[in-house]
Design a protein around this motif. Structure first.
Motif, short mmCIF file in Angstrom:
data_model
loop_
_atom_site.label_atom_id
_atom_site.label_comp_id
_atom_site.label_asym_id
_atom_site.label_seq_id
_atom_site.Cartn_x
_atom_site.Cartn_y
_atom_site.Cartn_z
N THR A 78 0.81 -1.22 0.00
CA THR A 78 0.00 0.00 0.00
C THR A 78 0.85 1.27 0.00
OG1 THR A 78 -0.01 0.10 2.40
CG2 THR A 78 -1.78 -1.19 1.37
N GLY A 79 2.10 1.16 0.44
CA GLY A 79 2.95 2.36 0.56
C GLY A 79 2.67 3.15 1.83
N LEU A 80 1.70 2.68 2.63
CA LEU A 80 1.36 3.44 3.84
C LEU A 80 2.45 3.30 4.90
CD1 LEU A 80 -2.43 2.54 4.22
CD2 LEU A 80 -1.42 4.71 3.44
N THR A 81 2.71 4.41 5.63
CA THR A 81 3.74 4.38 6.68
C THR A 81 3.21 3.64 7.90
OG1 THR A 81 4.75 6.42 5.91
CG2 THR A 81 5.14 5.83 8.20
N GLU A 195 9.33 11.66 -1.77
CA GLU A 195 9.01 10.76 -0.66
C GLU A 195 10.19 10.62 0.29
OE1 GLU A 195 7.40 7.03 -1.91
OE2 GLU A 195 5.97 8.00 -3.26
N PRO A 196 9.90 10.34 1.57
CA PRO A 196 10.99 10.23 2.54
C PRO A 196 11.79 8.95 2.35
CG PRO A 196 8.89 9.64 3.55
CD PRO A 196 8.58 10.10 2.15
N ILE A 201 8.22 -2.98 3.62
CA ILE A 201 8.28 -4.40 3.94
C ILE A 201 7.01 -5.12 3.55
CG2 ILE A 201 10.02 -4.39 5.77
CD1 ILE A 201 7.95 -4.14 7.83
N GLY A 202 7.21 -6.37 3.10
CA GLY A 202 6.08 -7.21 2.74
C GLY A 202 6.54 -8.64 2.77
N ALA A 250 3.81 -4.85 -5.25
CA ALA A 250 4.47 -3.66 -4.70
C ALA A 250 3.71 -2.41 -5.12
CB ALA A 250 5.92 -3.60 -5.18
N CYS A 251 3.73 -1.41 -4.27
CA CYS A 251 3.01 -0.16 -4.56
C CYS A 251 3.70 0.61 -5.70
CB CYS A 251 2.93 0.70 -3.30
SG CYS A 251 4.54 1.16 -2.68
#
Ligand SMILES: Cc1cc2nc3c(=O)[nH]c(=O)nc-3n(C[C@H](O)[C@H](O)[C@H](O)COP(=O)(O)OP(=O)(O)OC[C@H]3O[C@@H](n4cnc5c(N)ncnc54)[C@H](O)[C@@H]3O)c2cc1C
Length: 382
Positions: A78-81, A195-196, A201-202, A250-251
């Motif tokens: 998802t790319g979510l932090t 992006e930072p 991880i996945g 992957a996002c």
């Protein structure tokens, strides 16, 4: 005392510089015809930063390196932090030493320049070690010979010095292949470039990205569980199509990073695990860096521990006769490097989604508890 170092990598050059600063006679024998480094990023954490500060390179490291600030741990799909880690000025102030992301070639050039200045002519290129005996006699491909009071094998993961003197078990394939790439940051879509830095991880996959060269380049490493290919080389070219086929769900951020990679800047290597060696020194010959304790890259400590070794070894040789110095060096370093070697392997498993705690609030890499960044090679008892 004449000290010979086999290998002008990051570890060998740091050892040469530390020895030269302590006024010991040093010669570095490097197999390559020209000095250089692969295109990739490297992290210098305070435990290694302290050594570079002590050797007078701290300011250059701070100038050329990037201080990431905050690293984001994100979900690959998802790319979510999920959480953040501080890698900022406070961390540097607490440890009194730099934490920076650098281009490997920049760090290597800095070290090589400093060695050349401190001990002009001490780096001998085109010298590939073929054989060595415990009393310090070296034979090079092509027939040249040399002898030194102490020889340091800093010749990397496939060390000839280690193979000649220390029978070891073959390394174990971990079932993981890593891809590494460099992307000109302005080739990325603006929202991806902004992006930072951090980690995605996945299950079965881990992506690490951070800026180098003042942000002009974005460095990444992508670790995938696959047994399709098993060659331990850092310079095997790959393709974007091959890597994209291994990314799974992957996002877009990660896919766009791969898609923007210039074809010549994408490489792959298979990850092999090694057990800590029971001993590093035979007679007047010892090991340093990857030759002694090659580790999986998940803690970003391979070069850092090589730099630690270099400082401790130079201090031991400056203060004691050779046999005693090597015994003290090894005693001071074996436990620490075995700990980092084993923790790196463990962290790899945790990162790859095998430990649900990673996705929650558990410790990610407990550097405080492990004393990872607090270790001081300049003052540690030897
Ligand atoms: C993609 C990637 C990212 C990494 N990121 C990090 C990171 O962020 N932080 C970190 O701390 N570590 C990192 N590492 C690990 C780190 O780069 C290595 O642990 C480090 O380079 C080891 O240094 P070394 O001097 O022991 O060996 P090397 O750098 O491998 O140098 C060995 C030298 O010996 C020479 N040599 C080899 N055989 C002979 C011979 N027979 N005769 C003469 N010369 C010889 C080689 O040409 C080379 O110059 C990373 C590794 C990779 C692959």
């Amino acid at each position: 005392m004449q000290v010979a170092i086999i290998g002008a990598g990051l570890g060998g050059l740091t050892a040469a510089l530390a020895l030269a600063r302590m006024r010991l006679a040093v010669t570095v024998f490097e197999q390559a015809e020209a000095l250089g480094e692969v295109g990739a990023g490297i992290t210098i954490s305070p435990n290694a930063g302290r050594v570079l500060d002590h050797l007078g390179l701290g300011e250059s490291i701070r100038e050329r390196g990037v201080l990431p600030g905050t690293q984001h741990i994100r979900d690959l799909a998802t790319g979510l932090t999920l959480r953040t880690l501080a890698r900022d000025a406070d961390l540097e102030a607490r440890h009194g030493a730099p934490y920076r992301h650098l281009h490997r070639a920049d760090l290597h050039a800095l070290l090589a320049g400093a060695v050349e200045e401190a001990a002009p002519g001490s780096i001998r290129l085109g010298h590939r070690l073929a054989d060595i005996t415990p009393d310090g006699r070296m034979r090079f491909t092509g027939g040249a010979e040399a002898r030194a009071d102490v020889v340091v094998g800093a010749d990397g993961v496939r060390s000839t010095v280690r193979d000649c003197l220390y029978p070891t078990e073959p390394p174990l394939f971990t079932g993981q292949v890593a891809w590494r790439g460099l992307v000109p940051t302005d080739a990325l879509p603006a929202e991806v470039a902004a992006e930072p830095p951090g980690i995605f991880i996945g299950p079965g996959r881990l992506v690490l990205r951070y800026p180098v060269r003042g942000g002009a380049l974005t460095n990444y490493a992508i670790f995938v569980e696959t047994a399709e290919w098993q060659e331990e080389s850092w310079s095997t070219p790959s393709t974007r199509a091959e890597l994209l086929a291994h990314l799974g769900a992957a996002c877009a951020s990660v896919r766009l990073l791969v898609e923007a990679t210039p074809p010549a800047w994408l490489f792959k290597w298979a990850l092999f695990a090694r057990e800590p060696l029971p001993s590093w020194s035979v007679g007047r010959v010892t090991l340093l860096g990857d030759a002694a304790h090659a580790m999986l890259p998940f803690m970003g400590q391979g070069a850092a521990t090589a730099i630690e070794d270099a400082m401790v070894l130079a201090r031991a040789l400056a203060a004691h006769p050779p046999d005693e110095a090597l015994a003290r060096y090894e005693a001071a370093r074996r436990e620490r490097t075995a700990m980092v070697q084993l923790q790196s392997r463990l962290l790899g498993l945790r990162f790859q989604g095998k430990d649900p705690e990673v996705l929650g609030r558990g410790p990610l890499m407990n550097e405080e508890e492990l004393g990872l960044f607090a270790y001081d090679p300049v003052t540690v008892a030897i």
